[in-house]
Design a protein around this motif. Structure first.
Motif, short mmCIF file in Angstrom:
data_model
loop_
_atom_site.label_atom_id
_atom_site.label_comp_id
_atom_site.label_asym_id
_atom_site.label_seq_id
_atom_site.Cartn_x
_atom_site.Cartn_y
_atom_site.Cartn_z
N VAL A 1 0.87 -1.18 0.00
CA VAL A 1 0.00 0.00 0.00
C VAL A 1 0.90 1.22 0.00
O VAL A 1 1.73 1.40 0.89
CB VAL A 1 -0.93 0.00 1.24
N HIS A 2 0.73 2.07 -1.00
CA HIS A 2 1.58 3.24 -1.17
C HIS A 2 0.76 4.49 -0.90
O HIS A 2 -0.26 4.72 -1.56
CB HIS A 2 2.15 3.28 -2.59
N ARG A 3 1.19 5.26 0.08
CA ARG A 3 0.51 6.52 0.39
C ARG A 3 1.32 7.68 -0.16
O ARG A 3 2.54 7.66 -0.17
CB ARG A 3 0.31 6.65 1.89
N LEU B 1 -10.01 4.88 -5.82
CA LEU B 1 -9.09 3.97 -6.49
C LEU B 1 -9.83 3.28 -7.62
O LEU B 1 -11.01 2.99 -7.53
CB LEU B 1 -8.56 2.92 -5.51
N LEU C 1 -4.85 5.39 -7.84
CA LEU C 1 -5.60 6.59 -7.55
C LEU C 1 -6.25 7.13 -8.82
O LEU C 1 -5.63 7.16 -9.88
CB LEU C 1 -4.65 7.65 -6.97
N THR D 1 6.73 5.68 8.22
CA THR D 1 6.57 7.05 7.73
C THR D 1 7.89 7.81 7.85
O THR D 1 8.34 8.47 6.91
CB THR D 1 5.47 7.78 8.53
N THR E 1 -4.20 7.23 -0.25
CA THR E 1 -3.58 6.02 -0.79
C THR E 1 -3.57 6.16 -2.30
O THR E 1 -4.61 6.31 -2.91
CB THR E 1 -4.39 4.77 -0.39
N ASP E 2 -2.36 6.14 -2.90
CA ASP E 2 -2.33 6.31 -4.35
C ASP E 2 -2.16 5.00 -5.11
O ASP E 2 -2.37 4.97 -6.31
CB ASP E 2 -1.32 7.38 -4.79
N SER E 3 -1.80 3.91 -4.42
CA SER E 3 -1.81 2.63 -5.11
C SER E 3 -1.81 1.48 -4.11
O SER E 3 -1.31 1.62 -2.99
CB SER E 3 -0.59 2.49 -6.05
N ILE E 4 -2.39 0.38 -4.55
CA ILE E 4 -2.37 -0.88 -3.79
C ILE E 4 -2.02 -1.98 -4.77
O ILE E 4 -2.64 -2.08 -5.83
CB ILE E 4 -3.74 -1.19 -3.14
N GLU F 1 3.49 2.08 11.87
CA GLU F 1 3.27 3.05 10.80
C GLU F 1 4.14 4.29 10.97
O GLU F 1 4.69 4.82 10.01
CB GLU F 1 1.80 3.44 10.73
#
Length: 195
Positions: free
Chosen positions: A33-35, A94, A82, A171, A51-54, A167
């Motif tokens: 999971v990419h934020r 998404l 996204l 981060t 979240t821009d991709s999973i 997390e």
């Protein structure tokens, strides 16, 4: 996996001797999971809640004694990206990347090459997205999981020590990594020069 990564001699090359790390069970699902990292008003990088991709992978088989999955049959992959179509209405969502979806600008395996500059082939888009996953994840089972196994990429550090993380730690690590990149340093210079 943690014990194996600690015990494996750094000098033992998996390209010469087959590596035999313990595998996770068949049916294991992995998610990346990419934020999005954004820049705040003070010019500092911050992790956003967007979240821009999973990317998802399920291991449907882990055949014993086999090193490579040449036809991509040992894993099932899925991806969600996204979409900005609802952005004007205040909605961000998404969208699924389907079996025959072609990529836009490449994200992985660009090796520092910019999508807008320096393209040798003159082609700005890639091939079918989900078929390209196999290019970097063609080993069997746990050795295809490149967050742990660097067998295809590095000879000096083959297995990354697995550890429990929170997390906040991830981060901080993502922001620290970003701040070491030349592109970030150039952007920071531009922001300070312009304002």
């Amino acid at each position: 996996m943690r014990a194996y990564s600690r015990q494996r001699p750094q000098t033992d090359d998996c390209q010469i001797h087959a590596c035999s790390p313990p595998h996770f069970p068949v049916g294991t699902d992995l998610a990346l999971v990419h934020r999005a990292l954004l820049i705040d008003a003070a010019g500092r990088p911050v992790v956003s809640p967007i979240t821009d991709s999973i990317q998802l992978r399920r291991y449907v088989t882990i055949p014993p004694g086999v090193r490579f999955d040449f036809d991509g049959s040992t894993q099932r992959v899925a991806e969600f990206l996204l979409t900005w179509s609802g952005f004007p209405q205040g909605m961000i969502g998404l969208r699924g990347v389907w079996e025959k979806t072609k990529t836009g600008f490449p994200v992985f395996s660009t090796h520092g090459e910019d999508a807008f500059e320096g393209r040798r082939d003159g082609n700005q888009t890639g091939g079918v997205t989900l078929r390209q996953c196999h290019n970097c994840h063609q080993d069997i089972g746990v050795t295809s999981f490149t967050s742990y196994s660097r067998v295809q990429a590095e000879n000096d550090h083959l297995f990354i020590p697995v550890h429990t993380s929170a997390e906040t730690q991830e981060t901080a690590a993502a922001i620290k990594s970003l701040q070491t990149r030349d592109a970030w340093k150039r952007l920071t210079r531009l922001l300070h020069e312009g304002g």
